[in-house]
Design a protein around this motif. Structure first.
Motif, mmCIF file in Angstrom:
data_model
loop_
_atom_site.group_PDB
_atom_site.id
_atom_site.type_symbol
_atom_site.label_atom_id
_atom_site.label_comp_id
_atom_site.label_asym_id
_atom_site.label_seq_id
_atom_site.Cartn_x
_atom_site.Cartn_y
_atom_site.Cartn_z
ATOM 1 N N THR A 232 34.404 39.792 36.030
ATOM 2 C CA THR A 232 35.828 39.955 36.324
ATOM 3 C C THR A 232 36.340 38.766 37.120
ATOM 4 N N ILE A 233 35.566 38.337 38.099
ATOM 5 C CA ILE A 233 35.940 37.166 38.894
ATOM 6 C C ILE A 233 36.056 35.940 37.993
ATOM 7 N N LEU A 234 35.091 35.764 37.101
ATOM 8 C CA LEU A 234 35.132 34.622 36.183
ATOM 9 C C LEU A 234 36.353 34.706 35.273
ATOM 10 N N ASP A 235 36.639 35.891 34.770
ATOM 11 C CA ASP A 235 37.787 36.067 33.870
ATOM 12 C C ASP A 235 39.102 35.707 34.552
ATOM 13 N N VAL A 236 39.324 36.251 35.737
ATOM 14 C CA VAL A 236 40.605 35.997 36.399
ATOM 15 C C VAL A 236 40.702 34.543 36.875
ATOM 16 N N THR A 237 39.584 33.965 37.256
ATOM 17 C CA THR A 237 39.608 32.562 37.660
ATOM 18 C C THR A 237 39.899 31.664 36.465
ATOM 19 N N GLU A 238 39.256 31.946 35.345
ATOM 20 C CA GLU A 238 39.518 31.126 34.152
ATOM 21 C C GLU A 238 40.996 31.157 33.799
ATOM 22 N N ARG A 239 41.578 32.318 33.823
ATOM 23 C CA ARG A 239 43.005 32.429 33.500
ATOM 24 C C ARG A 239 43.841 31.624 34.497
ATOM 25 N N ARG A 240 43.533 31.752 35.765
ATOM 26 C CA ARG A 240 44.285 31.001 36.785
ATOM 27 C C ARG A 240 44.162 29.499 36.582
ATOM 28 N N VAL A 241 42.947 29.019 36.318
ATOM 29 C CA VAL A 241 42.746 27.574 36.130
ATOM 30 C C VAL A 241 43.457 27.109 34.865
ATOM 31 N N ARG A 242 43.389 27.885 33.801
ATOM 32 C CA ARG A 242 44.037 27.494 32.551
ATOM 33 C C ARG A 242 45.562 27.519 32.655
ATOM 34 N N LEU A 243 46.073 28.222 33.634
ATOM 35 C CA LEU A 243 47.520 28.232 33.885
ATOM 36 C C LEU A 243 47.951 27.135 34.845
ATOM 37 N N ALA A 244 47.173 26.910 35.906
ATOM 38 C CA ALA A 244 47.658 26.050 36.991
ATOM 39 C C ALA A 244 46.687 24.966 37.439
ATOM 40 N N GLY A 245 45.510 24.889 36.845
ATOM 41 C CA GLY A 245 44.574 23.837 37.212
ATOM 42 C C GLY A 245 43.702 24.182 38.399
ATOM 43 N N VAL B 258 42.360 34.963 43.378
ATOM 44 C CA VAL B 258 41.340 35.563 42.510
ATOM 45 C C VAL B 258 41.039 36.985 42.963
ATOM 46 N N ALA B 259 40.873 37.164 44.259
ATOM 47 C CA ALA B 259 40.585 38.490 44.797
ATOM 48 C C ALA B 259 41.714 39.469 44.476
ATOM 49 N N ALA B 260 42.954 39.035 44.652
ATOM 50 C CA ALA B 260 44.097 39.907 44.362
ATOM 51 C C ALA B 260 44.121 40.282 42.876
ATOM 52 N N ASP B 261 43.887 39.308 42.007
ATOM 53 C CA ASP B 261 43.877 39.573 40.564
ATOM 54 C C ASP B 261 42.752 40.533 40.178
ATOM 55 N N ALA B 262 41.617 40.406 40.858
ATOM 56 C CA ALA B 262 40.446 41.242 40.544
ATOM 57 C C ALA B 262 40.474 42.584 41.272
ATOM 58 N N GLY B 263 41.388 42.728 42.228
ATOM 59 C CA GLY B 263 41.472 43.976 42.980
ATOM 60 C C GLY B 263 40.332 44.151 43.970
ATOM 61 N N ASP C 12 32.744 25.624 38.243
ATOM 62 C CA ASP C 12 31.596 25.179 37.458
ATOM 63 C C ASP C 12 31.098 26.313 36.559
ATOM 64 N N ALA C 13 31.058 27.516 37.088
ATOM 65 C CA ALA C 13 30.592 28.669 36.319
ATOM 66 C C ALA C 13 31.534 28.980 35.161
ATOM 67 N N ILE C 14 32.845 28.877 35.375
ATOM 68 C CA ILE C 14 33.753 29.161 34.262
ATOM 69 C C ILE C 14 33.725 28.044 33.225
ATOM 70 N N ALA C 15 33.551 26.803 33.668
ATOM 71 C CA ALA C 15 33.456 25.688 32.707
ATOM 72 C C ALA C 15 32.177 25.797 31.878
ATOM 73 N N GLU C 16 31.089 26.208 32.518
ATOM 74 C CA GLU C 16 29.837 26.403 31.785
ATOM 75 C C GLU C 16 30.000 27.528 30.761
ATOM 76 N N ARG C 17 30.586 28.617 31.175
ATOM 77 C CA ARG C 17 30.793 29.754 30.266
ATOM 78 C C ARG C 17 31.714 29.370 29.111
ATOM 79 N N TYR C 18 32.763 28.616 29.398
ATOM 80 C CA TYR C 18 33.722 28.178 28.384
ATOM 81 C C TYR C 18 33.027 27.308 27.334
#
Length: 173
Positions: free
Chosen positions: A4-17, A26-31, A49-55
């Motif tokens: 969940t943390i990876l998912d919400v972070t990926e979305r945030r980075v893909r929106l705003a860098g 991230v915490a707020a998005d993940a609850g 790094d973890a989201i880039a590796e997963r991507y």
């Protein structure tokens, strides 16, 4: 929770860098609490790094081991990643966005971002070289990444789709 943390972070980075989010976001998005994000990822660079590796691994799985078939089919296979980002995800390519920010990224992230582009170029190069087309893998990947950026900036999804059609047609010759 890690996914969940990876998912919400990926979305945030893909929106705003890279600099467009905080652990609190991230915490707020993940609850969850910010300390829970830190528990799984002690630093921002480790999280990205973890989201880039997963991507990159998701792209590797999508592409498969070896480019088979025609050059135009290979171009369309790679292009599908960019079309999905644009039309389904409604987001930028994660590594494209991070690549644009490479001068301001922590040095540990640069090889991870490069690995995504290297994967696409190496995979595509196999099919293009075998077919004898005049297109190069670097040219195709650069046009797809630039086309995605322009398509999103101009709010014209057809722009990327038209570019893919032209690249596919050029790959046939």
């Amino acid at each position: 929770m890690r996914e969940t943390i990876l998912d919400v972070t990926e979305r945030r980075v893909r929106l705003a860098g890279y600099n467009g989010f905080s652990f609190r976001d991230v915490a707020a998005d993940a609850g969850i609490k910010s300390s829970s994000v830190h528990y799984h990822f002690p630093g921002k660079e480790l999280l990205v790094d973890a989201i880039a590796e997963r991507y990159t691994e998701c792209a590797r799985e999508w592409l498969g081991d070896q480019a088979e078939g025609s050059a135009d089919a290979a171009v369309e296979r790679v292009a599908a990643l960019f079309l999905k980002a644009n039309e389904t995800d409604d987001l930028m390519c994660l590594c494209g966005l991070l690549g644009a920010e490479s001068g301001g990224l922590p040095p540990v992230l640069r090889p991870r971002v490069s690995a995504f582009f290297t994967l696409l170029i190496d995979w595509l190069d196999t099919a293009l070289t075998r077919s004898g087309t005049r297109l190069t893998a670097r040219e195709v990947v650069a046009q797809l990444e630039g086309g995605l950026m322009m398509s999103r900036t101009l709010e014209d999804p057809a722009l990327l789709r038209d570019l893919v059609a032209r690249l596919s047609e050029r790959a046939k010759s």
